[in-house]
Motif scaffolding. Sequence first.
Motif, mmCIF file in Angstrom:
data_model
loop_
_atom_site.group_PDB
_atom_site.id
_atom_site.type_symbol
_atom_site.label_atom_id
_atom_site.label_comp_id
_atom_site.label_asym_id
_atom_site.label_seq_id
_atom_site.Cartn_x
_atom_site.Cartn_y
_atom_site.Cartn_z
ATOM 1 N N LYS A 1 19.551 2.060 -1.665
ATOM 2 C CA LYS A 1 20.973 2.217 -1.975
ATOM 3 C C LYS A 1 21.317 2.058 -3.457
ATOM 4 O O LYS A 1 22.411 2.390 -3.866
ATOM 5 N N SER A 2 20.394 1.476 -4.247
ATOM 6 C CA SER A 2 20.850 1.033 -5.562
ATOM 7 C C SER A 2 21.303 2.191 -6.434
ATOM 8 O O SER A 2 22.217 2.032 -7.234
ATOM 9 N N VAL A 3 20.704 3.398 -6.268
ATOM 10 C CA VAL A 3 21.112 4.498 -7.142
ATOM 11 C C VAL A 3 22.569 4.855 -6.893
ATOM 12 O O VAL A 3 23.351 5.021 -7.833
ATOM 13 N N GLU A 4 22.951 4.929 -5.632
ATOM 14 C CA GLU A 4 24.356 5.282 -5.385
ATOM 15 C C GLU A 4 25.305 4.098 -5.585
ATOM 16 O O GLU A 4 26.454 4.280 -5.950
ATOM 17 N N GLU A 5 24.788 2.865 -5.347
ATOM 18 C CA GLU A 5 25.694 1.718 -5.450
ATOM 19 C C GLU A 5 25.871 1.208 -6.867
ATOM 20 O O GLU A 5 26.924 0.688 -7.210
ATOM 21 N N THR A 6 24.811 1.315 -7.685
ATOM 22 C CA THR A 6 24.919 0.747 -9.029
ATOM 23 C C THR A 6 24.717 1.770 -10.124
ATOM 24 O O THR A 6 24.933 1.462 -11.286
ATOM 25 N N GLY A 7 24.262 2.967 -9.782
ATOM 26 C CA GLY A 7 24.080 3.986 -10.800
ATOM 27 C C GLY A 7 22.905 3.751 -11.710
ATOM 28 O O GLY A 7 22.779 4.386 -12.745
ATOM 29 N N SER A 8 22.004 2.831 -11.325
ATOM 30 C CA SER A 8 20.843 2.596 -12.176
ATOM 31 C C SER A 8 19.606 3.166 -11.495
ATOM 32 O O SER A 8 19.366 2.937 -10.311
ATOM 33 N N LEU A 9 18.832 3.952 -12.273
ATOM 34 C CA LEU A 9 17.637 4.560 -11.690
ATOM 35 C C LEU A 9 16.502 3.565 -11.573
ATOM 36 O O LEU A 9 15.584 3.740 -10.791
ATOM 37 N N ASN A 10 16.562 2.524 -12.402
ATOM 38 C CA ASN A 10 15.529 1.505 -12.358
ATOM 39 C C ASN A 10 15.978 0.410 -11.392
ATOM 40 O O ASN A 10 16.976 -0.265 -11.622
ATOM 41 N N PHE A 11 15.231 0.276 -10.297
ATOM 42 C CA PHE A 11 15.674 -0.684 -9.276
ATOM 43 C C PHE A 11 15.689 -2.104 -9.825
ATOM 44 O O PHE A 11 16.517 -2.921 -9.441
ATOM 45 N N VAL A 12 14.729 -2.393 -10.709
ATOM 46 C CA VAL A 12 14.661 -3.751 -11.233
ATOM 47 C C VAL A 12 15.933 -4.054 -12.022
ATOM 48 O O VAL A 12 16.535 -5.117 -11.874
ATOM 49 N N THR A 13 16.365 -3.090 -12.845
ATOM 50 C CA THR A 13 17.605 -3.299 -13.588
ATOM 51 C C THR A 13 18.776 -3.459 -12.633
ATOM 52 O O THR A 13 19.660 -4.301 -12.843
ATOM 53 N N ALA A 14 18.774 -2.652 -11.569
ATOM 54 C CA ALA A 14 19.876 -2.736 -10.613
ATOM 55 C C ALA A 14 19.966 -4.130 -10.017
ATOM 56 O O ALA A 14 21.040 -4.724 -9.941
ATOM 57 N N VAL A 15 18.802 -4.658 -9.591
ATOM 58 C CA VAL A 15 18.829 -5.991 -8.976
ATOM 59 C C VAL A 15 19.175 -7.042 -10.022
ATOM 60 O O VAL A 15 19.991 -7.933 -9.803
ATOM 61 N N LEU A 16 18.550 -6.875 -11.189
ATOM 62 C CA LEU A 16 18.692 -7.886 -12.239
ATOM 63 C C LEU A 16 20.137 -7.997 -12.710
ATOM 64 O O LEU A 16 20.671 -9.088 -12.854
ATOM 65 N N ALA A 17 20.757 -6.856 -12.975
ATOM 66 C CA ALA A 17 22.050 -6.895 -13.641
ATOM 67 C C ALA A 17 23.195 -6.770 -12.675
ATOM 68 O O ALA A 17 24.336 -6.999 -13.044
ATOM 69 N N ASP A 18 22.920 -6.397 -11.429
ATOM 70 C CA ASP A 18 24.038 -6.175 -10.532
ATOM 71 C C ASP A 18 23.959 -7.024 -9.271
ATOM 72 O O ASP A 18 24.739 -7.954 -9.103
ATOM 73 N N THR B 1 0.844 -1.192 0.000
ATOM 74 C CA THR B 1 0.000 0.000 0.000
ATOM 75 C C THR B 1 0.878 1.240 0.000
ATOM 76 O O THR B 1 1.830 1.329 0.768
ATOM 77 N N GLY B 2 0.564 2.188 -0.867
ATOM 78 C CA GLY B 2 1.340 3.422 -0.893
ATOM 79 C C GLY B 2 2.633 3.308 -1.660
ATOM 80 O O GLY B 2 3.430 4.227 -1.666
ATOM 81 N N GLY B 3 2.838 2.165 -2.327
ATOM 82 C CA GLY B 3 4.066 2.033 -3.093
ATOM 83 C C GLY B 3 3.819 2.329 -4.564
ATOM 84 O O GLY B 3 2.748 2.054 -5.090
ATOM 85 N N THR B 4 4.810 2.886 -5.220
ATOM 86 C CA THR B 4 4.690 3.114 -6.650
ATOM 87 C C THR B 4 5.663 2.209 -7.383
ATOM 88 O O THR B 4 6.354 1.416 -6.759
ATOM 89 N N ILE B 5 5.698 2.327 -8.714
ATOM 90 C CA ILE B 5 6.539 1.406 -9.473
ATOM 91 C C ILE B 5 8.015 1.588 -9.108
ATOM 92 O O ILE B 5 8.444 2.690 -8.787
ATOM 93 N N PRO B 6 8.777 0.509 -9.147
ATOM 94 C CA PRO B 6 10.144 0.571 -8.631
ATOM 95 C C PRO B 6 11.134 1.253 -9.559
ATOM 96 O O PRO B 6 12.116 0.673 -9.977
ATOM 97 N N ILE B 7 10.858 2.498 -9.913
ATOM 98 C CA ILE B 7 11.819 3.283 -10.686
ATOM 99 C C ILE B 7 12.011 4.594 -9.930
ATOM 100 O O ILE B 7 11.041 5.227 -9.518
#
Lengths: 81, 121, 254, 495
Positions: free
Chosen positions: C47-64, B56-62
């Motif tokens: 942490k993923s933006v500073e640790e992996t430089g990817s804005l998309n968390f899914v890409t960060a987890v997937l590729a790193d 709840t309250g979460g948006t897409i993970p970007i």
Amino acid sequence: MPGAFFLGFLVFLMAVTGLSALFARDLLASIIMFSAFSYFAVLTYLTMGAPDVAFTEAVVGVVSTTFFIVALRRMKRGSSK
Amino acid sequence: MRELFTEHLIYWLILFLFMLGPYGMIFKKNLVKKLMSMNIMQVAVILFFLALGQKTGGTIPINLPGLIGAEHYINPLPHTLMLTAIVVSLATLGVSLGLLLTVQKRYGTLEEDELLRRMNQ
Amino acid sequence: MKFVRAGALLVVVVMTVVLFIGAGALPAIYNPQSPASTHVSDRYIEKSVEETGSLNFVTAVLADYRGYDTLGETTVIFTAGLAAVVLLRSAQKADSRGKKVPLAKAGKGMSERFGTIVLNTAARFVIPFVTLYGVYVLVGGGEGNPGGGFQSGAVLAIAIIISRLVYGEGAAFNISGDLALILAGIGTFIYAFVGVLTLLWGGNFLEYGIAPFLMSAAEKHSLGISGIEIGVTLCVMATIIAIFDALARKEEVS
Amino acid sequence: MKEQLPALIVIVPLLIALLSPLVAYFSTRLLRGLGLTAAAVSFVSAVGALGHALTKGPWHYYFGNWAPPWGIEYVIDPLSGLMAVLVSFLSLVVLIYTDSFLREEGWLKQGIHYALYLLLTAGLLGMTVTGDVFNLYVFLEISSLSAYGLIASGGYKATVSAFRYVLVGTVGASFYLLGVGYLYAITGSLNMADLTVRLQPLLDSQAVLIAMVLILVGMGIKMALFPLHGWLPDAYTYSPPAAIPFIAGVMTKVMAYVLLRYFFFIFGVLNGFVPLVLEVVGWIAALGIILASVMAIAQSDFRRMLAFSSVAQVGYIGLGLSLGNMFGFIGAVFHIINHAIMKCCLFLVAGGVKWKTGEHLIEKYAEMSRRMPLTMGAFLLGAFSMVGIPPTAGFFSKWYLILGAIEKDLWIYVVVIILSSLLNAIYFFRVIEQAYLKKAPVAEREKFVEDKKPELPATMLVPIVVLGACILVVGILNEPLVSNILLMAFPGGGL
């Protein structure tokens, strides 16, 4: 959570299309229902906030439908009837 | 009613889809349909994982500028895992369609009963 | 036989009921306090933006963070290509045994052209856009858009499949099946090779941060991510084409 | 590179597999060399890693240097190290043997065969050494898909059985993945060590019970535990002789190892619902041992007989798992090792006979002992070991299983083990009788008297003899093996 109803509805639609894919008499109709199933899966993933997964499912849906159709075409051609 | 929806019904629908797989594989006699039920089963597993990650309250993970903190985003881990699962399902589909074509070419049928009869000849 | 079917139905129904009852023990959907949403995932998000430089968390987890899984996934695709090709080939045993077929001639697609004028013209417009979009998906993957190597590869493969379907085997925009299989292996190899490079530089497998470049850690990581995404793209594109080619290949008259 | 050994175990065969179609296009001889090198490097790394695990404790390797709950880790403890050594050793041996079957094929077929074979090796090795439940799934899929491909390349009947295997195997994998989903839902973790800790307070929850059942069914399908074994006999019977020894020898055993890993290390055998589930497994396994042995007697095809005997032998491993005590664990792991070696050896012999005579029927084995004395010697060792005659390895694993059953006062299992040994003796004696005692028909006889080179070529003979010797060596060295490795492998082990 208002999204829950919509989500439930979409999963229900998936169940319906999945069932009709399984129970359709004609194989081509079955494949088309299956691609509809895949389409509703894309919508469901989007509703669940997973754009990456939805995107992947969209392309995979296209590719797998193509595979199915191409294979069906070959099967029809080879069949004895 | 709403409780039921949010807590169980979606899981139930997903698990129903999941069990459609074994059902179709046992009772559908056409091999293409068996293949489809296998695929439906895999999609159900994907839905199950994605449902686990809802928040709840979460948006897409970007990452959005200015929106910091774990409570604002949906859990990205199930998404990652399910990308892999989708790819696996496509791979399995490709292999099994290839198998089906070969079976069809040799035995001229994809109906299970007929196939078993022709195999034993 | 009836009896067996009834028994199987019983098993399926019982399992469904058991799963339905068991769903009650799962944490409620949408609950922000559920274990899945609190234990491991927080670090990926924060942490993923500073640790992996990817804005998309899914890409960060997937590729790193879980990049090794993705190597496995890419390998799965490659394996599927191999399996599909080998079994459709061994079905047509008439193929010259032991003889080396030149790669250019090795893949014969569908021989008949079934494009009409409408299809041909439409395809001429559609294919460049699909290709462009595929490349865009690859490049835009880490920049905060959904998408990445896998999707890009699949879109590119779709462009080639369209061209094959419309123009037949003579399509200019075409890759033959055997060549596609080799390309798929090379694509996955690129991925694995990034890992081997990090091994040679003295780090763990796929530890992008070890690269001896003058960059910040995040930049090194995004460089590594782009490297493997290219490999994934190549592998997925080539494998889909190889499987398509194997499925659509017309039986050689022997 | 010393500190990278755990990664090398899996990475090296994977790398060579990826390049094999390319290499094969240029030179198939180079491909053979590379393939053998890859398998050998993998074996050496596994031995090194096992040595490290035995002397300095479990070895954790972090991929991308991300710490465990976030990243993926490989864990080499004595158990996984031992399994890795076993898998990579058998892979190497069978790869040498494979050569004769492939020489005649075109470059594409050879390249694909090597690629699939090495991918199967890498997938199984990845499953044994990984410490992450989802990574295990990924490698499970790699190994399954390559196994489908290898089995399907054996002709038309093989494709039908391979299709059935694809369906059933995918159901198994999906069940496993759903089980992982349940575990993830209640713990939020995918790392095995982390799961163990976080599951402790939750073991009485229904979700754990269901996850357990799902994982058990999923892996049960993959390892062909008794009522779920339907795919196995056909798949083993029709697949090509170049691939089946490795698949039959190792694949089901790695799946059994995964179950051992789950029940002994993650859930813990004494907690919550686990004893209940294990009891059910025990009864099913006991039933499966007897029924599958009886089925094996009824077969006239040697490979099909071996396939049913595999189902029975997997039952032994299930029995050891279900006992849940130390002797049960040792018996199960020991039996995994023994059965992998014996079954691999027997299928190598079957392939050798097929290569020589083109036959798989048991009745065609007449006077084979004169035609191929060394091969049949290895077969005799394998058969004795299957029956459980003392100096061979098979006796000792059964011995530990019986000790475990006695410790838990389950005398019925003791009866089952002894009875099934008798059944094993019956169906192997049929083959031994044919090969050693029966006289061949005159026409056949003239053919092999003229044969100047009675034995198999060296590339086939050496693996067979090596594995035959291994059966004896493992049997004779059982005491150091158990006290130095298996006891260390037992959770909280080393006594």
